[in-house]
Design a protein around this motif. Structure first.
Motif, PDB file in Angstrom:
ATOM      1  N   ARG A   1      43.531  85.965  59.515  1.00  0.00           N
ATOM      2  CA  ARG A   1      43.633  84.887  58.550  1.00  0.00           C
ATOM      3  C   ARG A   1      43.623  83.559  59.280  1.00  0.00           C
ATOM      4  NH1 ARG A   1      45.200  85.551  53.319  1.00  0.00           N
ATOM      5  NH2 ARG A   1      46.243  83.541  53.394  1.00  0.00           N
TER       6      ARG A   1
ATOM      7  N   THR B   1      40.375  81.856  50.532  1.00  0.00           N
ATOM      8  CA  THR B   1      41.276  82.998  50.706  1.00  0.00           C
ATOM      9  C   THR B   1      42.044  82.921  52.019  1.00  0.00           C
ATOM     10  OG1 THR B   1      39.635  84.310  51.882  1.00  0.00           O
ATOM     11  CG2 THR B   1      39.681  84.532  49.481  1.00  0.00           C
TER      12      THR B   1
ATOM     13  N   LEU C   1      42.977  89.827  45.656  1.00  0.00           N
ATOM     14  CA  LEU C   1      44.114  88.921  45.726  1.00  0.00           C
ATOM     15  C   LEU C   1      44.513  88.461  44.339  1.00  0.00           C
ATOM     16  CD1 LEU C   1      42.747  85.568  47.133  1.00  0.00           C
ATOM     17  CD2 LEU C   1      41.498  87.682  47.432  1.00  0.00           C
ATOM     18  N   THR C   2      45.793  88.152  44.204  1.00  0.00           N
ATOM     19  CA  THR C   2      46.354  87.763  42.911  1.00  0.00           C
ATOM     20  C   THR C   2      45.550  86.638  42.266  1.00  0.00           C
ATOM     21  OG1 THR C   2      48.472  88.212  43.960  1.00  0.00           O
ATOM     22  CG2 THR C   2      48.543  87.115  41.819  1.00  0.00           C
TER      23      THR C   2
ATOM     24  N   ILE D   1      51.815  89.588  56.488  1.00  0.00           N
ATOM     25  CA  ILE D   1      51.943  90.603  55.443  1.00  0.00           C
ATOM     26  C   ILE D   1      52.786  91.723  56.023  1.00  0.00           C
ATOM     27  CG2 ILE D   1      50.754  92.070  53.777  1.00  0.00           C
ATOM     28  CD1 ILE D   1      48.354  90.292  53.958  1.00  0.00           C
TER      29      ILE D   1
ATOM     30  N   PHE E   1      40.318  95.880  48.300  1.00  0.00           N
ATOM     31  CA  PHE E   1      40.655  94.505  48.678  1.00  0.00           C
ATOM     32  C   PHE E   1      40.705  93.637  47.433  1.00  0.00           C
ATOM     33  CE2 PHE E   1      39.044  90.183  49.209  1.00  0.00           C
ATOM     34  CZ  PHE E   1      39.962  89.650  50.109  1.00  0.00           C
TER      35      PHE E   1
ATOM     36  N   TYR F   1      51.597 102.186  44.809  1.00  0.00           N
ATOM     37  CA  TYR F   1      51.648 100.724  44.918  1.00  0.00           C
ATOM     38  C   TYR F   1      52.785 100.269  44.018  1.00  0.00           C
ATOM     39  CZ  TYR F   1      47.077 100.178  47.187  1.00  0.00           C
ATOM     40  OH  TYR F   1      46.034 100.196  48.074  1.00  0.00           O
TER      41      TYR F   1
ATOM     42  N   GLU G   1      39.274 102.182  51.017  1.00  0.00           N
ATOM     43  CA  GLU G   1      39.907 100.853  51.025  1.00  0.00           C
ATOM     44  C   GLU G   1      39.707 100.071  49.735  1.00  0.00           C
ATOM     45  OE1 GLU G   1      39.347  98.828  54.676  1.00  0.00           O
ATOM     46  OE2 GLU G   1      40.391  97.028  53.974  1.00  0.00           O
TER      47      GLU G   1
ATOM     48  N   PHE H   1      53.490  92.492  41.166  1.00  0.00           N
ATOM     49  CA  PHE H   1      52.426  92.763  42.132  1.00  0.00           C
ATOM     50  C   PHE H   1      51.245  93.413  41.400  1.00  0.00           C
ATOM     51  CE2 PHE H   1      50.952  95.872  45.550  1.00  0.00           C
ATOM     52  CZ  PHE H   1      50.165  94.928  46.205  1.00  0.00           C
ATOM     53  N   THR H   2      50.039  92.967  41.760  1.00  0.00           N
ATOM     54  CA  THR H   2      48.856  93.453  41.045  1.00  0.00           C
ATOM     55  C   THR H   2      48.474  94.889  41.420  1.00  0.00           C
ATOM     56  OG1 THR H   2      47.554  92.440  42.794  1.00  0.00           O
ATOM     57  CG2 THR H   2      47.802  91.168  40.747  1.00  0.00           C
TER      58      THR H   2
ATOM     59  N   GLY I   1      43.699  90.291  41.498  1.00  0.00           N
ATOM     60  CA  GLY I   1      44.277  91.464  42.176  1.00  0.00           C
ATOM     61  C   GLY I   1      43.237  92.329  42.847  1.00  0.00           C
TER      62      GLY I   1
ATOM     63  N   MET J   1      50.133  83.113  57.146  1.00  0.00           N
ATOM     64  CA  MET J   1      50.695  84.115  56.232  1.00  0.00           C
ATOM     65  C   MET J   1      50.836  85.458  56.949  1.00  0.00           C
ATOM     66  SD  MET J   1      49.404  85.290  52.443  1.00  0.00           S
ATOM     67  CE  MET J   1      48.426  86.763  52.729  1.00  0.00           C
TER      68      MET J   1
ATOM     69  N   PRO K   1      46.417  93.914  56.184  1.00  0.00           N
ATOM     70  CA  PRO K   1      45.439  94.222  57.225  1.00  0.00           C
ATOM     71  C   PRO K   1      45.696  95.587  57.852  1.00  0.00           C
ATOM     72  CG  PRO K   1      46.708  92.226  57.752  1.00  0.00           C
ATOM     73  CD  PRO K   1      47.298  92.812  56.538  1.00  0.00           C
TER      74      PRO K   1
ATOM     75  N   GLY L   1      45.123  99.372  50.725  1.00  0.00           N
ATOM     76  CA  GLY L   1      44.764  97.963  50.852  1.00  0.00           C
ATOM     77  C   GLY L   1      45.992  97.098  50.708  1.00  0.00           C
ATOM     78  N   ALA L   2      45.764  95.819  50.474  1.00  0.00           N
ATOM     79  CA  ALA L   2      46.813  94.808  50.274  1.00  0.00           C
ATOM     80  C   ALA L   2      47.374  94.256  51.573  1.00  0.00           C
ATOM     81  CB  ALA L   2      47.949  95.319  49.387  1.00  0.00           C
TER      82      ALA L   2
ATOM     83  N   PHE M   1      45.787  99.544  39.874  1.00  0.00           N
ATOM     84  CA  PHE M   1      45.354 100.917  40.174  1.00  0.00           C
ATOM     85  C   PHE M   1      45.626 101.828  38.982  1.00  0.00           C
ATOM     86  CE2 PHE M   1      44.755  99.329  44.330  1.00  0.00           C
ATOM     87  CZ  PHE M   1      43.881 100.202  44.945  1.00  0.00           C
TER      88      PHE M   1
HETATM   89  O1  DLL Z   1      47.322  92.399  47.908  1.00  0.00           O
HETATM   90  C1  DLL Z   1      45.999  92.777  45.918  1.00  0.00           C
HETATM   91  C2  DLL Z   1      45.783  94.178  46.325  1.00  0.00           C
HETATM   92  C3  DLL Z   1      46.593  95.186  45.845  1.00  0.00           C
HETATM   93  C4  DLL Z   1      44.711  94.523  47.159  1.00  0.00           C
HETATM   94  C5  DLL Z   1      46.375  96.496  46.185  1.00  0.00           C
HETATM   95  C6  DLL Z   1      44.467  95.839  47.510  1.00  0.00           C
HETATM   96  C7  DLL Z   1      45.301  96.832  47.033  1.00  0.00           C
HETATM   97  P1  DLL Z   1      48.014  89.625  47.116  1.00  0.00           P
HETATM   98  O2  DLL Z   1      49.406  90.162  47.150  1.00  0.00           O
HETATM   99  O3  DLL Z   1      47.767  88.353  46.392  1.00  0.00           O
HETATM  100  O4  DLL Z   1      47.057  90.671  46.461  1.00  0.00           O
HETATM  101  O5  DLL Z   1      47.529  89.479  48.635  1.00  0.00           O
HETATM  102  C8  DLL Z   1      46.220  89.083  48.930  1.00  0.00           C
HETATM  103  O6  DLL Z   1      46.314  90.375  50.953  1.00  0.00           O
HETATM  104  O7  DLL Z   1      44.222  87.480  50.791  1.00  0.00           O
HETATM  105  C9  DLL Z   1      44.502  89.486  52.180  1.00  0.00           C
HETATM  106  O8  DLL Z   1      45.012  88.620  53.173  1.00  0.00           O
HETATM  107  C10 DLL Z   1      45.443  90.680  52.025  1.00  0.00           C
HETATM  108  N1  DLL Z   1      44.678  91.901  51.696  1.00  0.00           N
HETATM  109  C11 DLL Z   1      44.438  92.444  50.493  1.00  0.00           C
HETATM  110  N2  DLL Z   1      43.680  93.575  50.621  1.00  0.00           N
HETATM  111  C12 DLL Z   1      43.440  93.730  51.960  1.00  0.00           C
HETATM  112  C13 DLL Z   1      42.711  94.663  52.749  1.00  0.00           C
HETATM  113  C14 DLL Z   1      46.874  91.951  46.877  1.00  0.00           C
HETATM  114  N3  DLL Z   1      42.079  95.707  52.236  1.00  0.00           N
HETATM  115  C15 DLL Z   1      45.999  89.075  50.428  1.00  0.00           C
HETATM  116  N4  DLL Z   1      42.675  94.449  54.094  1.00  0.00           N
HETATM  117  C16 DLL Z   1      44.562  88.840  50.798  1.00  0.00           C
HETATM  118  C17 DLL Z   1      43.306  93.401  54.662  1.00  0.00           C
HETATM  119  C18 DLL Z   1      44.072  92.644  52.629  1.00  0.00           C
HETATM  120  N5  DLL Z   1      44.007  92.510  53.965  1.00  0.00           N
END
Ligand code: DLL
Length: 433
Positions: A325, A299, A236-237, A331, A234, A133, A232, A138-139, A241, A329, A213, A210-211, A144
């Protein structure tokens, strides 16, 4: 046995009591320390003392991404900067990022949540974790990293990118665990195949992805091509994170760390709770965060909750894999991108008109983005060389601000359909599931 049996397997009634107590504390803390929340709570005429039961959370005002933007960078911060030990950030809806400050206690709790995630994925202290990652704001990277340290495993902090080196390091250091976005896992698989490396022969046996879809089919593909179990993460910042939820060996929904996050699923139009088990927008209230408490954060992610007991023994509610969503947004390569953000960057470029479409396509399992933007007449008339130069200039500008390579195609003036209402900025050419 889970990492933290006391909380992860807490009887539901006890857990709800704990949540109620923490919810009251959080609302009181936010009211006292953050003028934004004080104003919103006063407008609704509700205070911590009015919360009698967990369901009363629905009386609280919701918080949205724009509230974070309007309070950029630290106006939602509930502690003085001397108590903030870390700040992370992610893309907002415009040029300004969303900030995530942490106290030392917040960092410690986040680390614990990530340790739970690793442990649930079957990762232990004798594992070697390649953490691909991105490290930095970025978190994902540091989140991790910390969790891996907490369980006592060996961390190889490669960060993302330099795929060939990732593969050689996996071979040399004998990584048993891979952490990255699912799309990057596939890039690694593809590159390894091109390099003639048989991933099935390497010791890597599990990934935590994760991070962004990803579908169950994509999970299967990653498992097959890398010869691993794909688990997996999940988060968000805005909520600190990753570490908000994670799947267990059942791989049947992600357990939400309910001692830290109170989850609701609501109808995105009315904010009314949907009937148990139905799909809606996920809303979270943080229960223990000090630096940036979050009350009813929308979210925009769509899922449903399952409360039935999980065979793994964890009592935490499970959220189904996200199914989309409620906003626009995108990704791409794990990076959150809003059309508005691209628009403001295109407006910096004098050679183009502010007329654009974002074309999203699927190549294999990966989403690819192309920005189609209209050239100004004199640029278009100057011919293909000039066009290529401007395309490069825009791509560099986007990369400089967003951090990833985005394809840019200049098109003839007046080619893009003019809006007759809400402009349609996204051309989604991904096959519907
Ligand atoms: O993505 C945090 C993260 C880092 C999660 C590493 C998992 C692993 P943001 O950049 O703020 O934080 O994005 C958050 O990413 O609202 C979802 O829409 C999407 N997202 C995060 N995890 C998943 C997942 C990180 N497992 C936004 N499946 C969230 C689908 C995910 N979407």
């Amino acid at each position: 046995m889970p990492w933290d049996e006391k909380f992860e397997c807490m009887p539901v009634e006890e857990l709800r009591k704990f949540q109620l107590e923490k919810l009251k504390e959080t609302v009181a803390w936010a009211y006292e320390k953050v003028p934004f929340y004080r104003k919103k709570l006063d407008e609704k005429g509700i205070q911590a003392g009015d919360i009698q039961k967990l369901e009363d959370v629905s009386k609280l005002p919701v918080t949205v991404k724009n509230d974070l933007r309007d309070n950029y960078p630290f106006k939602l911060c509930a502690v003085p900067m001397k108590d903030v030990v870390r700040v992370h950030a992610s893309s907002g809806t415009t040029g300004k990022p969303i900030t995530g400050p942490y106290t030392a206690e917040d960092l410690d709790q986040w680390t614990e949540c990530m340790a739970r995630n690793f442990h649930a994925a079957g990762v232990r202290s004798d594992d070697v974790i390649q953490n691909a990652y991105g490290y930095g704001l970025f978190t994902g990277g540091l989140g991790f990293h910390q969790g891996a340290g907490r369980i006592g495993a060996t961390v190889v902090p490669t960060s993302s990118g330099m795929t060939e080196r990732q593969i050689s390091l996996m071979q040399d250091f004998g990584a048993t665990v891979l952490c990255c976005t699912p799309s990057y896992a596939l890039t690694i698989a593809e590159r390894a195949e091109e390099m003639g490396v048989d991933m099935h022969k390497l010791p890597v046996r599990v990934g935590i992805f994760g991070a962004e879809p990803w579908t169950v089919q994509m999970r299967q593909e990653i498992e097959d091509r890398l010869g691993i179990k794909a688990m997996e993460a999940f988060g968000l910042t805005e909520l600190g994170g990753p570490g908000v939820s994670y799947d267990c060996k059942e791989q049947n929904g992600l357990h939400i760390n309910e001692d830290h996050y109170l989850a609701e699923v609501v109808d995105p139009d009315t904010f009314e709770p949907v009937p148990e088990g139905e799909k809606g927008e996920l809303i979270f209230t943080s229960l223990q965060r000090r630096a940036m408490p979050m009350i009813r954060y929308r979210t925009k992610d769509i899922t449903r909750l399952h409360r039935e007991a999980c065979p793994c023994g964890r009592t935490f509610v499970r959220m189904e894999k996200l199914s989309g969503r409620t906003d626009d947004m995108l990704i791409i390569s794990g990076v959150n991108i809003f059309p508005s953000q691209i628009e403001s960057l295109l407006l910096d470029i004098p050679e183009v008109e502010p007329q654009y479409v974002l074309v999203v396509r699927k190549k294999g399992y990966l989403d690819h983005l192309t920005v189609r933007v209209e050239a100004r007449r004199e640029v278009y008339d100057a011919g293909p060389e000039k066009e290529a130069e401007v395309e490069r200039k825009i791509a560099d500008h986007l990369k400089g601000h967003i951090g990833i390579n985005i394809r840019v195609r200049l098109v003839e003036p007046k080619l893009i359909a003019r809006s007759e209402g809400k402009a349609k900025r996204i051309l989604d050419e991904r096959p519907k599931e």
